[in-house]
Motif scaffolding. Structure first.
Motif: not given
Length: 206
Positions: A108-127
């Motif tokens: 679950x710790x690994x899962x949280x880390x990977x989801x956190x990475x995915x949220x950051x990656x998607x939020x940094x993608x501009x239009x």
């Protein structure tokens, strides 16, 4: 003076009514969009339940929908991870259960880390991002979310044996299964966003 005051109040009341009606229409439209989008997921009812409260943020935006779905998944994964971490302290826990719980904590710790990475990656993608750059970043997001889902299922696999049946297994399964379903839905919406963006993007010349 009295007539003027009444007229002003009437105008203000009309303006407020129109604004409220407009907001209600936008909210209804956004909710309808969420319901329609959730049909591509494996658990559509759960999808709508998780995302309908964010209709004002999502509106009818594919990226905002995917971002919100990932954020909800991350939040639930964090909550489940915190719950699982406390299970080793349960009185009367069996050695075999303790080992399964420890493995689940790591997963679950690994899962949280990977989801956190995915949220950051998607939020940094501009239009403005498009073409190969878009697909590179989206591929990262999809890979991390898929891995997070695998981590969650691996946690559950540790309690698959009937010998593990009991309150600890039931409590952990209830929370982690919910997280896995929410993450599965988030991945479906991320995939939908990626495919629609790719289909709409102009073909790049070699």
């Amino acid at each position: 003076m009295t007539r003027l005051s009444c007229f002003v109040l009437l105008v203000l009341a009309s303006a407020l009514y129109i604004a409220a009606a407009s907001a209600s229409t936008r909210s209804s439209s956004a909710t309808d969009y969420i319901v329609a989008s959730c049909k591509v997921t494996r658990y559509p009812a759960l999808c709508v339940e998780c995302l309908s409260g964010y209709a004002s943020v999502i509106q009818r935006n594919e990226k905002h929908l995917a971002e919100t779905a990932l954020s909800v998944s991350l939040s639930r994964a964090q909550s489940a991870a915190a719950f699982v971490s406390k299970m080793t302290q349960v009185r009367g826990i069996k050695p075999r259960e303790r080992e399964a719980v420890k493995d689940c904590i790591e997963n679950m710790g690994d899962s949280v880390d990977r989801l956190s990475q995915s949220v950051k990656e998607l939020s940094h993608m501009g239009r403005a991002i498009n073409g190969n750059d878009f697909m590179f970043h989206m591929s990262n997001v999809q890979t991390w979310v898929s891995a997070a889902l695998t981590d969650q299922n691996t946690c559950l696999d540790g309690f698959a044996s009937h010998a593990m049946d009991g309150n600890i297994k039931a409590a952990i399964r209830r929370r982690v299964v919910n997280v896995a379903q929410v993450t599965s839905n988030a991945l479906a919406l991320v995939n939908r966003f990626a495919s629609r963006h790719q289909a709409a993007a102009p073909t790049e010349k070699p």
